[in-house]
Design a protein around this motif. Structure first.
Motif, PDB file in Angstrom:
ATOM      1  N   ARG A  77      65.943  37.388  20.914  1.00 28.40           N
ATOM      2  CA  ARG A  77      66.749  38.594  21.097  1.00 28.40           C
ATOM      3  C   ARG A  77      65.934  39.827  20.713  1.00 28.40           C
ATOM      4  O   ARG A  77      65.041  39.758  19.862  1.00 28.40           O
ATOM      5  CB  ARG A  77      68.024  38.532  20.267  1.00 28.40           C
ATOM      6  N   THR A  84      69.948  45.629  20.847  1.00 26.37           N
ATOM      7  CA  THR A  84      70.176  45.756  22.285  1.00 26.37           C
ATOM      8  C   THR A  84      70.807  44.472  22.815  1.00 26.37           C
ATOM      9  O   THR A  84      70.929  43.480  22.096  1.00 26.37           O
ATOM     10  CB  THR A  84      68.849  45.988  23.053  1.00 26.37           C
ATOM     11  N   LYS A  85      71.182  44.470  24.101  1.00 33.47           N
ATOM     12  CA  LYS A  85      71.663  43.258  24.768  1.00 33.47           C
ATOM     13  C   LYS A  85      70.511  42.449  25.336  1.00 33.47           C
ATOM     14  O   LYS A  85      70.705  41.352  25.853  1.00 33.47           O
ATOM     15  CB  LYS A  85      72.603  43.633  25.917  1.00 33.47           C
ATOM     16  N   LYS A  86      69.290  42.975  25.249  1.00 32.01           N
ATOM     17  CA  LYS A  86      68.155  42.386  25.947  1.00 32.01           C
ATOM     18  C   LYS A  86      67.550  41.197  25.195  1.00 32.01           C
ATOM     19  O   LYS A  86      67.739  41.027  23.994  1.00 32.01           O
ATOM     20  CB  LYS A  86      67.076  43.443  26.181  1.00 32.01           C
ATOM     21  N   GLU A 126      72.151  35.388  37.271  1.00 36.60           N
ATOM     22  CA  GLU A 126      72.741  36.703  37.003  1.00 36.60           C
ATOM     23  C   GLU A 126      74.191  36.775  37.470  1.00 36.60           C
ATOM     24  O   GLU A 126      75.018  37.480  36.876  1.00 36.60           O
ATOM     25  CB  GLU A 126      71.907  37.790  37.672  1.00 36.60           C
ATOM     26  N   LEU A 136      61.646  39.382  30.766  1.00 33.40           N
ATOM     27  CA  LEU A 136      62.707  40.213  30.202  1.00 33.40           C
ATOM     28  C   LEU A 136      64.046  39.846  30.819  1.00 33.40           C
ATOM     29  O   LEU A 136      64.157  39.702  32.037  1.00 33.40           O
ATOM     30  CB  LEU A 136      62.412  41.691  30.479  1.00 33.40           C
ATOM     31  N   GLU A 194      68.022  41.290  30.872  1.00 30.01           N
ATOM     32  CA  GLU A 194      68.806  42.477  30.518  1.00 30.01           C
ATOM     33  C   GLU A 194      70.003  42.132  29.641  1.00 30.01           C
ATOM     34  O   GLU A 194      70.420  42.936  28.810  1.00 30.01           O
ATOM     35  CB  GLU A 194      69.279  43.188  31.790  1.00 30.01           C
ATOM     36  N   ASP A 195      70.558  40.942  29.819  1.00 28.87           N
ATOM     37  CA  ASP A 195      71.710  40.502  29.027  1.00 28.87           C
ATOM     38  C   ASP A 195      71.433  39.105  28.497  1.00 28.87           C
ATOM     39  O   ASP A 195      71.473  38.123  29.242  1.00 28.87           O
ATOM     40  CB  ASP A 195      72.977  40.506  29.884  1.00 28.87           C
ATOM     41  N   ILE A 196      71.158  39.025  27.219  1.00 27.28           N
ATOM     42  CA  ILE A 196      70.743  37.744  26.636  1.00 27.28           C
ATOM     43  C   ILE A 196      71.857  36.694  26.675  1.00 27.28           C
ATOM     44  O   ILE A 196      71.592  35.489  26.601  1.00 27.28           O
ATOM     45  CB  ILE A 196      70.228  37.956  25.195  1.00 27.28           C
ATOM     46  N   ALA A 230      65.212  35.063  32.899  1.00 32.67           N
ATOM     47  CA  ALA A 230      64.443  36.294  32.704  1.00 32.67           C
ATOM     48  C   ALA A 230      63.570  36.602  33.914  1.00 32.67           C
ATOM     49  O   ALA A 230      63.222  35.713  34.693  1.00 32.67           O
ATOM     50  CB  ALA A 230      63.574  36.180  31.453  1.00 32.67           C
TER      51      ALA A 230
END
Length: 331
Positions: free
Chosen positions: A35, A39-41, A212, A146, A148-150, A78
């Motif tokens: 994490r 952030t949510k990333k 996603e 990467l 965007e939303d883990i 990712a």
């Protein structure tokens, strides 16, 4: 039970992989996930290289190392972001070694450029020899991705009994360089499976889009050991069995244990299949329903001109997979 396939937890349990408590997916799946606090990333990280492929065909082996690293990042949910490398070779004053080195780099560069993933760092280690015999050419690719939303991260483990199990990508009869050919038939020559970068990118992009959209419960790339081994890994790590069958015109050992590239095993809720099918058709993706997640048994039937069936208990294959590396080191 082969060392390249068996559980590696004996090794990674000796290290602290929970530093700063940022680890969301621990070692053992296709990529680790960390994490980004505040952030949510999230960040996905993997290291990949099949040195035996590079020995048989340095150019294709170099391409494959990059492609598989990207595939492992993608199945975790990712987008591949950057590459570092560790290029390990023998004495570069020998023609065959410098040839391996040059061709591996050419293959790696072609794949990195096609996927638009920059190589931001790395190192070269030469003269790795013992008794005048060089190590296999081993251009290790480290890759970071990467998300965007883990919360949308994915792992290889089957999650729920009754889920559909689907193969994204296409089986081939490529057996060269496989663990099956090398260890069962003792054949240590031939061509490793080719990487079609266009197909590879299509499969990866489709898998990432499906993750996603929340369609996939699990995702795992097919690599060493082939389709049967990848299915077993999904079952063992998830604690579920598998039942399925595949109709094919290919020879059954190639379907079960060939290591054709650009293939991903996913599991989905059966209610999501119509959405999955529509998305696959829109993206021009070849897929095949293999079966479903079961409770205890691992059964897989290949039907061509003959019928080949694997039928094992989950406890049996789990015991072998989890303990074989320890047994080998104790000898």
């Amino acid at each position: 039970s082969l060392p390249n396939i068996a559980d590696k937890s004996l090794v990674y349990h000796q290290y602290d992989y929970m530093v700063r408590t940022d680890t969301v997916v621990t070692p053992g799946s296709d990529a680790a996930v960390l994490r980004v606090k505040g952030t949510k990333k999230g960040l996905a990280l993997t290291c990949d290289c099949n040195a035996y492929y590079c020995y048989l065909d340095p150019y294709e082996g170099g391409k494959q190392a990059v492609a598989e690293a990207a595939r492992n990042i993608v199945v975790s949910g990712a987008t591949p972001l950057a590459i570092t490398d560790c290029l390990n070779f023998g004495n570069p004053e020998k023609n065959e070694v410098i040839y391996q080195f040059a061709k591996c780099i050419e293959g790696m560069a072609e794949a990195a450029e096609y996927f638009k993933i920059p190589v931001v760092s790395g190192n070269v280690s030469f003269y790795n020899e013992s008794k005048n015999k060089a190590v296999l050419p081993t251009p290790v690719v480290g890759m970071v991705g990467l998300m965007e939303d883990i919360l949308k991260h994915t792992t290889q483990s089957f999650k729920k009994q009754g889920d559909l199990v689907i193969l994204i990508g296409e089986n081939t009869e490529e057996l060269g360089g496989s663990e099956y050919l090398k260890n069962v038939h003792k054949i240590r020559y031939g061509k490793p499976p080719k990487v079609d970068l266009k197909k590879e990118k299509m499969v990866q992009d489709f898998c990432l889009k499906a993750i996603e959209l929340g369609l996939l419960r699990s995702a795992h790339d097919v690599s060493e050991g082939g389709l049967a081994v990848a299915l077993a890994e999904c079952a063992i790590t998830g604690g579920f069995g598998f039942k399925g069958e595949i109709y094919t015109s290919l020879r059954e050992d190639a379907v079960l244990f060939g290591e054709a590239q650009s293939r991903i095993i996913v599991s989905i809720d059966e209610k999501e299949f119509s959405t999955f099918k529509r998305l696959a058709e829109e993206e021009g993706i070849i897929y095949q329903v293999l079966g479903f997640v079961d409770k205890d048994d691992f059964e897989f039937t290949v039907k061509n001109s003959r019928v080949k069936k694997i039928s094992l208990g989950l406890d049996e294959i789990s015991y072998i997979w989890r303990n074989s590396l320890k047994w080998a080191l104790e000898k």
